[in-house]
Design a protein around this motif. Structure first.
Motif, PDB file in Angstrom:
ATOM      1  N   PHE A 160      -3.718   3.183  -9.798  1.00 22.54           N
ATOM      2  CA  PHE A 160      -5.138   2.838  -9.780  1.00 22.54           C
ATOM      3  C   PHE A 160      -5.878   3.645  -8.712  1.00 22.54           C
ATOM      4  N   LEU A 161      -5.224   3.960  -7.607  1.00 19.98           N
ATOM      5  CA  LEU A 161      -5.831   4.832  -6.601  1.00 19.98           C
ATOM      6  C   LEU A 161      -5.978   6.256  -7.123  1.00 19.98           C
ATOM      7  N   ILE A 162      -4.989   6.715  -7.888  1.00 19.78           N
ATOM      8  CA  ILE A 162      -5.058   8.065  -8.460  1.00 19.78           C
ATOM      9  C   ILE A 162      -6.213   8.165  -9.449  1.00 19.78           C
ATOM     10  N   VAL A 163      -6.347   7.169 -10.332  1.00 19.61           N
ATOM     11  CA  VAL A 163      -7.425   7.228 -11.329  1.00 19.61           C
ATOM     12  C   VAL A 163      -8.784   7.061 -10.641  1.00 19.61           C
ATOM     13  N   ALA A 164      -8.832   6.281  -9.542  1.00 16.25           N
ATOM     14  CA  ALA A 164     -10.071   6.161  -8.778  1.00 16.25           C
ATOM     15  C   ALA A 164     -10.469   7.505  -8.192  1.00 16.25           C
ATOM     16  N   LEU A 165      -9.467   8.278  -7.750  1.00 17.62           N
ATOM     17  CA  LEU A 165      -9.724   9.605  -7.202  1.00 17.62           C
ATOM     18  C   LEU A 165     -10.296  10.537  -8.271  1.00 17.62           C
ATOM     19  N   TYR A 166      -9.740  10.466  -9.493  1.00 12.72           N
ATOM     20  CA  TYR A 166     -10.278  11.273 -10.594  1.00 12.72           C
ATOM     21  C   TYR A 166     -11.745  10.951 -10.837  1.00 12.72           C
ATOM     22  N   TYR A 167     -12.055   9.661 -10.956  1.00  6.14           N
ATOM     23  CA  TYR A 167     -13.441   9.258 -11.191  1.00  6.14           C
ATOM     24  C   TYR A 167     -14.344   9.695 -10.040  1.00  6.14           C
ATOM     25  N   LEU A 168     -13.850   9.546  -8.805  1.00  6.83           N
ATOM     26  CA  LEU A 168     -14.653   9.919  -7.645  1.00  6.83           C
ATOM     27  C   LEU A 168     -14.986  11.400  -7.650  1.00  6.83           C
ATOM     28  N   VAL A 169     -13.999  12.240  -7.947  1.00  5.79           N
ATOM     29  CA  VAL A 169     -14.230  13.694  -7.973  1.00  5.79           C
ATOM     30  C   VAL A 169     -15.222  14.055  -9.069  1.00  5.79           C
ATOM     31  N   ILE A 170     -15.048  13.485 -10.259  1.00  5.48           N
ATOM     32  CA  ILE A 170     -15.959  13.792 -11.370  1.00  5.48           C
ATOM     33  C   ILE A 170     -17.378  13.359 -11.029  1.00  5.48           C
ATOM     34  N   MET A 181       0.851  -1.202   0.000  1.00  7.74           N
ATOM     35  CA  MET A 181       0.000   0.000   0.000  1.00  7.74           C
ATOM     36  C   MET A 181       0.884   1.248   0.000  1.00  7.74           C
ATOM     37  N   PRO A 182       0.707   2.151  -0.979  1.00  8.94           N
ATOM     38  CA  PRO A 182       1.551   3.353  -1.034  1.00  8.94           C
ATOM     39  C   PRO A 182       1.230   4.310   0.107  1.00  8.94           C
ATOM     40  N   SER A 183       2.232   5.026   0.541  1.00  5.28           N
ATOM     41  CA  SER A 183       2.032   6.009   1.603  1.00  5.28           C
ATOM     42  C   SER A 183       1.290   7.228   1.050  1.00  5.28           C
ATOM     43  N   ILE A 184       0.714   8.013   1.958  1.00  8.76           N
ATOM     44  CA  ILE A 184      -0.020   9.213   1.556  1.00  8.76           C
ATOM     45  C   ILE A 184       0.909  10.203   0.852  1.00  8.76           C
ATOM     46  N   SER A 185       2.123  10.340   1.365  1.00 17.00           N
ATOM     47  CA  SER A 185       3.069  11.289   0.765  1.00 17.00           C
ATOM     48  C   SER A 185       3.452  10.864  -0.650  1.00 17.00           C
ATOM     49  N   LEU A 242      -4.512   5.034 -19.214  1.00 16.94           N
ATOM     50  CA  LEU A 242      -3.258   5.666 -18.791  1.00 16.94           C
ATOM     51  C   LEU A 242      -2.777   5.076 -17.467  1.00 16.94           C
ATOM     52  N   ALA A 243      -3.710   4.816 -16.547  1.00 19.84           N
ATOM     53  CA  ALA A 243      -3.336   4.219 -15.261  1.00 19.84           C
ATOM     54  C   ALA A 243      -2.709   2.845 -15.464  1.00 19.84           C
ATOM     55  N   ARG A 244      -3.261   2.065 -16.376  1.00 16.46           N
ATOM     56  CA  ARG A 244      -2.694   0.743 -16.678  1.00 16.46           C
ATOM     57  C   ARG A 244      -1.292   0.872 -17.269  1.00 16.46           C
ATOM     58  N   ARG A 245      -1.116   1.839 -18.166  1.00 19.67           N
ATOM     59  CA  ARG A 245       0.188   2.010 -18.808  1.00 19.67           C
ATOM     60  C   ARG A 245       1.248   2.458 -17.800  1.00 19.67           C
ATOM     61  N   LEU A 246       0.906   3.414 -16.945  1.00 21.32           N
ATOM     62  CA  LEU A 246       1.856   3.878 -15.930  1.00 21.32           C
ATOM     63  C   LEU A 246       2.186   2.760 -14.939  1.00 21.32           C
ATOM     64  N   SER A 247       1.194   1.958 -14.630  1.00 22.42           N
ATOM     65  CA  SER A 247       1.423   0.831 -13.717  1.00 22.42           C
ATOM     66  C   SER A 247       2.391  -0.173 -14.326  1.00 22.42           C
ATOM     67  N   ALA A 248       2.222  -0.441 -15.619  1.00 19.61           N
ATOM     68  CA  ALA A 248       3.094  -1.394 -16.297  1.00 19.61           C
ATOM     69  C   ALA A 248       4.530  -0.869 -16.388  1.00 19.61           C
ATOM     70  N   GLU A 249       4.668   0.447 -16.538  1.00 19.76           N
ATOM     71  CA  GLU A 249       6.001   1.041 -16.669  1.00 19.76           C
ATOM     72  C   GLU A 249       6.752   1.100 -15.339  1.00 19.76           C
ATOM     73  N   PHE A 286       5.650  -0.637 -12.316  1.00 18.29           N
ATOM     74  CA  PHE A 286       5.328  -1.763 -11.426  1.00 18.29           C
ATOM     75  C   PHE A 286       4.753  -1.273 -10.089  1.00 18.29           C
ATOM     76  N   ASP A 287       4.083  -0.122 -10.149  1.00 18.78           N
ATOM     77  CA  ASP A 287       3.479   0.471  -8.951  1.00 18.78           C
ATOM     78  C   ASP A 287       1.968   0.576  -9.198  1.00 18.78           C
ATOM     79  N   GLU A 288       1.330  -0.579  -9.323  1.00 15.03           N
ATOM     80  CA  GLU A 288      -0.074  -0.631  -9.739  1.00 15.03           C
ATOM     81  C   GLU A 288      -1.006   0.108  -8.791  1.00 15.03           C
TER      82      GLU A 288
END
Length: 221
Positions: A191-201, A1-5, A176-183, A185-187
């Protein structure tokens, strides 16, 4: 799990990269809902008509769309449009999503039309208007007003469903989230960032739909 920072740092670092996919996601959603609304209105009119063949066609269309997985529909329709008609990637994906959402929008319009008192159709006929004129001038304007809140909710659903366009090579948010994750290896981070985008919208449009519902409710008082 990535840290908040780390999550915050990556969010702002990748912000310029997500801007264009975010715009594409919005454009894809708007196009699919507009075209889906046109399809849905046509299908709804077939369902409430006395034209038996039209009713059968509308019922079969709705049954097939609602009875099969969305991802399968997207693949079948996308490759059908893209390879046979050559509409281009964007419109092929938009039409695939529109045909899917059209079945649900048809039920929204059908319910709105049938919620109008039948006496209004009789009143229109008594004034010398034909059934089609009464439907166009009296029934549909009221039905459209009643259908706005559920159409807003359908827009939100279509926004989330547009993420499946990533599987047909559309460069939208999830892709884009899938591509960045593949590049990297920080899936989890992306995926949490893109979830945040969808949540805000979704929160923004949920607020807009809620405001529209309140305004329409005041207008009916």
């Amino acid at each position: 799990m990535p840290s908040i920072s780390h999550l915050t740092e990556e969010f702002f670092r990748t912000l310029p990269f997500f801007w264009k996919p975010l715009l594409l996601t919005f454009e894809l959603t708007v196009a699919s809902v507009i075209v889906g609304s046109i399809i849905g209105l046509f299908v709804a009119l077939l369902k409430v008509s006395k034209f038996k063949l039209g009713q059968i066609i509308a019922n079969v269309y709705i049954m097939v769309i609602r009875g099969t997985p969305l991802i399968v529909q997207i693949f079948v329709l996308y490759f059908g449009f893209y390879k046979m008609i050559d509409l281009g990637q964007f419109w092929s994906a938009a039409l695939a999503l529109a045909i899917h959402s059209g079945a649900y929008i048809a039920e929204i319009f059908r319910g709105s039309i049938q919620s109008i008192d039948k006496g209004q159709m009789e009143a229109g006929l008594s004034l010398g208007m034909s059934s089609s004129q009464t439907m166009r001038r009296i029934i549909l304007p009221q039905a459209m007003k009643r259908s706005i809140p559920p159409l807003g909710n359908q827009f939100i659903l279509s926004l989330k469903e547009s993420s499946l366009a990533a599987f047909i090579a559309m460069d939208e948010l999830f892709s884009l989230a899938r591509r960045l994750s593949a590049e990297t290896f920080d899936e989890m981070t992306y995926f949490l960032i893109v979830a945040l985008y969808y949540l805000v919208i979704v929160m923004i449009f949920t607020y807009v739909v809620h405001r529209m519902e309140k305004r329409l409710a005041k207008g009916d008082v």
